[in-house]
Design a protein around this motif. Structure first.
Motif, mmCIF file in Angstrom:
data_model
loop_
_atom_site.group_PDB
_atom_site.id
_atom_site.type_symbol
_atom_site.label_atom_id
_atom_site.label_comp_id
_atom_site.label_asym_id
_atom_site.label_seq_id
_atom_site.Cartn_x
_atom_site.Cartn_y
_atom_site.Cartn_z
ATOM 1 N N GLY A 99 -6.095 -29.875 -10.536
ATOM 2 C CA GLY A 99 -6.639 -29.192 -9.373
ATOM 3 C C GLY A 99 -6.373 -29.958 -8.092
ATOM 4 N N GLU A 100 -6.573 -31.262 -8.142
ATOM 5 C CA GLU A 100 -6.333 -32.090 -6.953
ATOM 6 C C GLU A 100 -4.849 -32.140 -6.607
ATOM 7 N N GLY A 101 -3.997 -32.262 -7.626
ATOM 8 C CA GLY A 101 -2.565 -32.357 -7.376
ATOM 9 C C GLY A 101 -1.990 -31.075 -6.799
ATOM 10 N N ILE A 102 -2.322 -29.953 -7.408
ATOM 11 C CA ILE A 102 -1.834 -28.669 -6.892
ATOM 12 C C ILE A 102 -2.447 -28.385 -5.525
ATOM 13 N N GLY A 103 -3.742 -28.722 -5.374
ATOM 14 C CA GLY A 103 -4.430 -28.479 -4.109
ATOM 15 C C GLY A 103 -3.799 -29.222 -2.949
ATOM 16 N N ARG A 104 -3.287 -30.424 -3.210
ATOM 17 C CA ARG A 104 -2.641 -31.194 -2.142
ATOM 18 C C ARG A 104 -1.389 -30.484 -1.643
ATOM 19 N N LEU B 165 -10.459 -25.943 -13.135
ATOM 20 C CA LEU B 165 -9.217 -26.166 -12.400
ATOM 21 C C LEU B 165 -9.364 -25.814 -10.930
ATOM 22 N N PHE B 166 -9.952 -24.658 -10.641
ATOM 23 C CA PHE B 166 -9.991 -24.166 -9.266
ATOM 24 C C PHE B 166 -11.031 -24.884 -8.409
ATOM 25 N N GLY B 167 -12.069 -25.443 -9.026
ATOM 26 C CA GLY B 167 -13.048 -26.212 -8.258
ATOM 27 C C GLY B 167 -12.418 -27.415 -7.575
ATOM 28 N N PRO B 168 -11.763 -28.315 -8.331
ATOM 29 C CA PRO B 168 -11.059 -29.443 -7.691
ATOM 30 C C PRO B 168 -9.960 -29.002 -6.737
ATOM 31 N N MET B 169 -9.337 -27.867 -7.046
ATOM 32 C CA MET B 169 -8.275 -27.371 -6.167
ATOM 33 C C MET B 169 -8.848 -26.973 -4.809
ATOM 34 N N ARG B 170 -9.977 -26.296 -4.815
ATOM 35 C CA ARG B 170 -10.612 -25.908 -3.544
ATOM 36 C C ARG B 170 -11.056 -27.134 -2.754
ATOM 37 N N ASP B 171 -11.572 -28.128 -3.459
ATOM 38 C CA ASP B 171 -11.989 -29.360 -2.778
ATOM 39 C C ASP B 171 -10.804 -30.056 -2.127
ATOM 40 N N ALA B 172 -9.674 -30.118 -2.857
ATOM 41 C CA ALA B 172 -8.476 -30.754 -2.305
ATOM 42 C C ALA B 172 -7.945 -29.959 -1.116
ATOM 43 N N LEU B 173 -8.011 -28.652 -1.209
ATOM 44 C CA LEU B 173 -7.522 -27.806 -0.127
ATOM 45 C C LEU B 173 -8.321 -28.054 1.155
ATOM 46 N N LYS B 174 -9.612 -28.306 1.014
ATOM 47 C CA LYS B 174 -10.430 -28.609 2.182
ATOM 48 C C LYS B 174 -9.956 -29.891 2.866
ATOM 49 N N ARG B 175 -9.497 -30.846 2.068
ATOM 50 C CA ARG B 175 -9.059 -32.124 2.634
ATOM 51 C C ARG B 175 -7.664 -32.041 3.261
ATOM 52 N N TYR B 176 -6.800 -31.220 2.685
ATOM 53 C CA TYR B 176 -5.398 -31.250 3.103
ATOM 54 C C TYR B 176 -4.995 -30.098 4.022
ATOM 55 N N ALA B 177 -5.773 -29.030 4.072
ATOM 56 C CA ALA B 177 -5.462 -27.935 4.996
ATOM 57 C C ALA B 177 -5.964 -28.301 6.387
ATOM 58 N N LEU B 178 -5.148 -28.041 7.386
ATOM 59 C CA LEU B 178 -5.491 -28.435 8.749
ATOM 60 C C LEU B 178 -6.723 -27.695 9.248
ATOM 61 N N LEU B 179 -6.731 -26.376 9.072
ATOM 62 C CA LEU B 179 -7.876 -25.568 9.482
ATOM 63 C C LEU B 179 -8.735 -25.249 8.258
ATOM 64 N N GLY B 180 -9.774 -24.459 8.469
ATOM 65 C CA GLY B 180 -10.599 -24.073 7.329
ATOM 66 C C GLY B 180 -9.744 -23.439 6.255
ATOM 67 N N PRO B 181 -9.837 -23.890 5.006
ATOM 68 C CA PRO B 181 -8.951 -23.381 3.959
ATOM 69 C C PRO B 181 -9.264 -21.936 3.606
ATOM 70 N N PRO B 182 -8.259 -21.177 3.224
ATOM 71 C CA PRO B 182 -8.508 -19.800 2.798
ATOM 72 C C PRO B 182 -9.182 -19.793 1.434
ATOM 73 N N PRO B 183 -9.881 -18.736 1.087
ATOM 74 C CA PRO B 183 -10.473 -18.651 -0.248
ATOM 75 C C PRO B 183 -9.391 -18.536 -1.316
ATOM 76 N N ILE B 184 -9.643 -19.124 -2.472
ATOM 77 C CA ILE B 184 -8.767 -18.967 -3.633
ATOM 78 C C ILE B 184 -9.484 -18.037 -4.601
ATOM 79 N N THR B 185 -8.901 -16.890 -4.846
ATOM 80 C CA THR B 185 -9.535 -15.867 -5.671
ATOM 81 C C THR B 185 -8.705 -15.616 -6.916
ATOM 82 N N PRO B 186 -9.174 -15.999 -8.091
ATOM 83 C CA PRO B 186 -8.391 -15.754 -9.320
ATOM 84 C C PRO B 186 -8.360 -14.275 -9.683
ATOM 85 N N ASP B 187 -7.230 -13.844 -10.186
ATOM 86 C CA ASP B 187 -7.089 -12.493 -10.728
ATOM 87 C C ASP B 187 -7.138 -12.621 -12.249
ATOM 88 N N TRP B 188 -8.174 -12.048 -12.845
ATOM 89 C CA TRP B 188 -8.399 -12.211 -14.279
ATOM 90 C C TRP B 188 -7.734 -11.121 -15.111
#
Length: 392
Positions: free
Chosen positions: A306-311, A338-361
């Motif tokens: 999650g952290e690696g992909i999120g970066r 998986l998506f929890g750490p990804m969202r956290d990483a996105l908050k750190r690496y995205a310049l502005l507020g990160p967009p929502p990540i919505t899984p399609d099940w």
């Protein structure tokens, strides 16, 4: 297709404008169409009449309670035409027959005898005939087109490169069209998934949509104002081939340390199996069960992924600035592990507020994405208006 003449161009653009409005809003009257689009009532009447004659639109019942002459709504006749979606995988093809809204009518998975282009095209042609034989659709509904989704770099129906299939410059769309005598469109599977999300899925009400796929590989397609961005060579969105560790494992592309060699769904399962020294067949469902039970190796790997992909996704967002990211692929199974750490990483690496990540099940999103390759032509003013083909 190059449009000829101002009158034809204007007509085609008006068709696209009206069809996409009805796709987003559903049934509305001609007067409402004119008000929303800014077209003249005469122009709306002219285009709607054409679309009704072509059975692309249908009229509904007049509004109840309206004073004077009651407005009659018009809507897209989604059931009036059919499309087929084919999602190519190693060893098999997921096939679906849908209406124009990519709603599945018949689905099946067929095995591929081998991965050669000719065998693949022939297996797909046989599957299309079987889908039509099994269909549950109105009698007389026409097959308008076929979409084929291939993991690789696709340019104008030609698979320029697919490491997974070992194809180079394969005109797969033309090969299949020759066998079935129906128009065929081809694209990368993640691009097709992204298109389906923008047309009828979780990205329907957004102008800029990212589609993150984590399956056998990793990629992130983008749709901007209704169009998939392909890049100069059809290779846009290949996030999984970004270098994560130059000393890492050998990738299918021939380089080392690509992101997908660490965090694709098969790579995650393999790494967990090795960490736990397990024998026999192990699946992502086994790994998920272990994570749910508190297995440290599974949890740590999913955290790392999650952290690696999120970066890398943060860099993607800084360039593209999507309104939403829709997640798909087999790794969606891991959910927030998986998506929890990804969202956290996105908050750190995205310049502005990160967009929502919505899984399609949905299990059929990928085959429906392939169908969307054909469906989109109805909503694209560069396609021939009203073009249809006979049933194979």
């Amino acid at each position: 297709m190059k449009l000829k003449g101002d009158q034809q161009t204007s007509r085609a653009i008006n068709r696209r404008l009206i069809l996409n409005l009805l796709r987003r809003q559903g049934a509305i009257s001609r007067a409402e169409i004119a008000q929303i689009t800014g077209l003249s009532p005469a122009a709306v009447t002219f285009v709607v009449a054409d679309l009704l004659n072509e059975d692309i639109l249908v009229e509904g019942k007049a509004s109840l309670g309206a004073p004077g002459r009651r407005p009659i709504p018009v809507d897209i006749n989604y059931a009036g035409r059919l499309v087929v979606g084919l999602k190519l995988m190693v060893g098999a093809v997921d096939c679906v027959l849908t209406d124009l809204a990519t709603t599945p009518l018949v689905s099946r998975r067929v095995a591929l005898p081998d991965q050669s282009p000719r065998s693949t095209a022939e297996a797909c042609a046989a599957a299309i005939r079987q889908l039509l034989a099994d269909r549950q659709a109105p009698v007389g509904a026409q097959l308008s087109g076929i979409g084929i989704a291939v993991p690789g770099i696709i340019d104008n129906g030609v698979c320029r490169l697919s490491h997974r299939f070992n194809w180079t410059d394969v005109p797969i769309a033309a090969m299949l069209a020759e066998l079935v005598n129906v128009p065929v469109w081809a694209d990368d599977d993640t691009n097709a998934f992204a298109l389906a999300q923008q047309l009828f899925g979780l990205g329907r009400y957004h102008r800029t949509v990212g589609a993150l796929a984590i399956g056998a590989g990793i990629s992130c397609a983008v749709v901007i104002d209704g169009s998939v961005h392909h890049g100069a060579n059809g290779a846009a969105g290949k996030l999984g081939h970004s270098t994560y560790d130059p000393d890492g494992p050998l990738c299918e592309c021939g380089r080392r340390g690509c992101l997908q060699t660490f965090f694709s769904e098969p790579a995650l399962v393999r790494r967990w199996k090795e960490a736990r020294r397990l024998s026999g067949e192990v699946t992502r469902h086994d790994m998920l069960s272990a994570a749910q039970a508190g297995d440290r190796a599974a949890l740590d790997l999913l955290q790392e992924a999650g952290e690696g992909i999120g970066r890398f996704l943060g860099g993607f967002c800084n360039i593209v600035d999507p309104e939403v990211i829709v997640g798909g692929g087999e790794a969606v199974t891991f959910g927030d592990y998986l998506f929890g750490p990804m969202r956290d990483a996105l908050k750190r690496y995205a310049l502005l507020g990160p967009p929502p990540i919505t899984p399609d099940w949905a299990d059929d999103s990928w085959a429906r994405g392939a169908a969307a390759l054909a469906t989109q032509r109805l909503f694209d003013f560069e396609s021939s208006p009203g073009e249809t083909a006979g049933i194979v």
